[in-house]
Design a protein around this motif. Sequence first.
Motif, PDB file in Angstrom:
ATOM      1  N   UNK A   1      30.334  47.042  38.716  1.00 30.99           N
ATOM      2  CA  UNK A   1      29.062  46.607  38.140  1.00 30.99           C
ATOM      3  C   UNK A   1      28.175  46.025  39.222  1.00 30.99           C
ATOM      4  N   UNK A   2      26.922  46.414  39.200  1.00 34.60           N
ATOM      5  CA  UNK A   2      25.939  45.835  40.097  1.00 34.60           C
ATOM      6  C   UNK A   2      25.619  44.422  39.611  1.00 34.60           C
ATOM      7  N   UNK A   3      25.436  43.504  40.524  1.00 33.60           N
ATOM      8  CA  UNK A   3      25.163  42.107  40.175  1.00 33.60           C
ATOM      9  C   UNK A   3      23.915  41.944  39.313  1.00 33.60           C
ATOM     10  N   UNK A   4      22.974  42.876  39.392  1.00 32.45           N
ATOM     11  CA  UNK A   4      21.738  42.770  38.622  1.00 32.45           C
ATOM     12  C   UNK A   4      21.985  42.833  37.108  1.00 32.45           C
ATOM     13  N   UNK A   5      23.125  43.339  36.689  1.00 34.05           N
ATOM     14  CA  UNK A   5      23.442  43.461  35.259  1.00 34.05           C
ATOM     15  C   UNK A   5      23.969  42.167  34.652  1.00 34.05           C
ATOM     16  N   UNK A   6      24.243  41.189  35.473  1.00 41.59           N
ATOM     17  CA  UNK A   6      24.875  39.979  34.951  1.00 41.59           C
ATOM     18  C   UNK A   6      23.931  39.102  34.136  1.00 41.59           C
ATOM     19  N   UNK A   7      22.636  39.290  34.262  1.00 37.29           N
ATOM     20  CA  UNK A   7      21.698  38.549  33.408  1.00 37.29           C
ATOM     21  C   UNK A   7      21.929  38.954  31.952  1.00 37.29           C
TER      22      UNK A   7
ATOM     23  N   UNK B   1      30.465  44.111  41.865  1.00 43.98           N
ATOM     24  CA  UNK B   1      31.615  43.364  41.402  1.00 43.98           C
ATOM     25  C   UNK B   1      32.522  44.319  40.625  1.00 43.98           C
ATOM     26  N   UNK B   2      33.820  44.163  40.798  1.00 44.25           N
ATOM     27  CA  UNK B   2      34.812  44.959  40.068  1.00 44.25           C
ATOM     28  C   UNK B   2      35.252  44.168  38.835  1.00 44.25           C
ATOM     29  N   UNK B   3      35.124  44.796  37.675  1.00 38.17           N
ATOM     30  CA  UNK B   3      35.462  44.166  36.402  1.00 38.17           C
ATOM     31  C   UNK B   3      36.567  44.970  35.725  1.00 38.17           C
ATOM     32  N   UNK B   4      37.562  44.283  35.233  1.00 39.52           N
ATOM     33  CA  UNK B   4      38.640  44.925  34.478  1.00 39.52           C
ATOM     34  C   UNK B   4      38.512  44.532  33.013  1.00 39.52           C
ATOM     35  N   UNK B   5      38.573  45.538  32.150  1.00 45.66           N
ATOM     36  CA  UNK B   5      38.726  45.289  30.723  1.00 45.66           C
ATOM     37  C   UNK B   5      40.213  45.517  30.450  1.00 45.66           C
ATOM     38  N   UNK B   6      40.884  44.493  30.003  1.00 45.09           N
ATOM     39  CA  UNK B   6      42.334  44.570  29.819  1.00 45.09           C
ATOM     40  C   UNK B   6      42.689  45.757  28.919  1.00 45.09           C
ATOM     41  N   UNK B   7      43.630  46.561  29.387  1.00 50.27           N
ATOM     42  CA  UNK B   7      44.095  47.713  28.636  1.00 50.27           C
ATOM     43  C   UNK B   7      43.243  48.957  28.799  1.00 50.27           C
ATOM     44  N   UNK B   8      42.132  48.862  29.542  1.00 45.12           N
ATOM     45  CA  UNK B   8      41.234  50.014  29.683  1.00 45.12           C
ATOM     46  C   UNK B   8      41.046  50.481  31.116  1.00 45.12           C
TER      47      UNK B   8
ATOM     48  N   UNK C   1      28.567  46.913  26.813  1.00 50.48           N
ATOM     49  CA  UNK C   1      27.580  46.773  27.885  1.00 50.48           C
ATOM     50  C   UNK C   1      28.238  46.975  29.248  1.00 50.48           C
ATOM     51  N   UNK C   2      29.433  46.423  29.428  1.00 46.51           N
ATOM     52  CA  UNK C   2      30.152  46.603  30.696  1.00 46.51           C
ATOM     53  C   UNK C   2      30.460  48.081  30.902  1.00 46.51           C
ATOM     54  N   UNK C   3      30.919  48.752  29.860  1.00 48.12           N
ATOM     55  CA  UNK C   3      31.227  50.185  29.967  1.00 48.12           C
ATOM     56  C   UNK C   3      29.955  50.997  30.267  1.00 48.12           C
ATOM     57  N   UNK C   4      28.866  50.661  29.606  1.00 52.61           N
ATOM     58  CA  UNK C   4      27.607  51.412  29.743  1.00 52.61           C
ATOM     59  C   UNK C   4      26.966  51.188  31.112  1.00 52.61           C
TER      60      UNK C   4
END
Length: 92
Positions: A13-19, A1-8, A50-53
């Motif tokens: 992200x792999x789906x396994x991290x969503x837990x 999944x592609x995640x945007x942090x506004x302004x960054x 966590x998203x960045x890491x």
Amino acid sequence: MIVRIMGEGQVKLDDSHFIELNKLDDELLEEMDSGDTGGFRRTLGALLEAVRRLGTPLPDESLEPSELILPPPDATLEEVREMLSDDGLIPG
């Protein structure tokens, strides 16, 4: 999944991290509901960290559609509240 942090920018992200991310999202919702501004600030920071890491940054010139958009680290409780869905910031 592609995640945007506004302004960054964006991360993949792999789906396994969503837990792990959903646990932080649940904490964030509780803190918002109770008006715990300090807790909200800490948990939002932890969620974004966590998203960045866990994610792999995409190049700045990449124009992938974001499947999830997260607020910037300095977002207010009210700004984040406007971004919420029924599931919080993170679906699932």
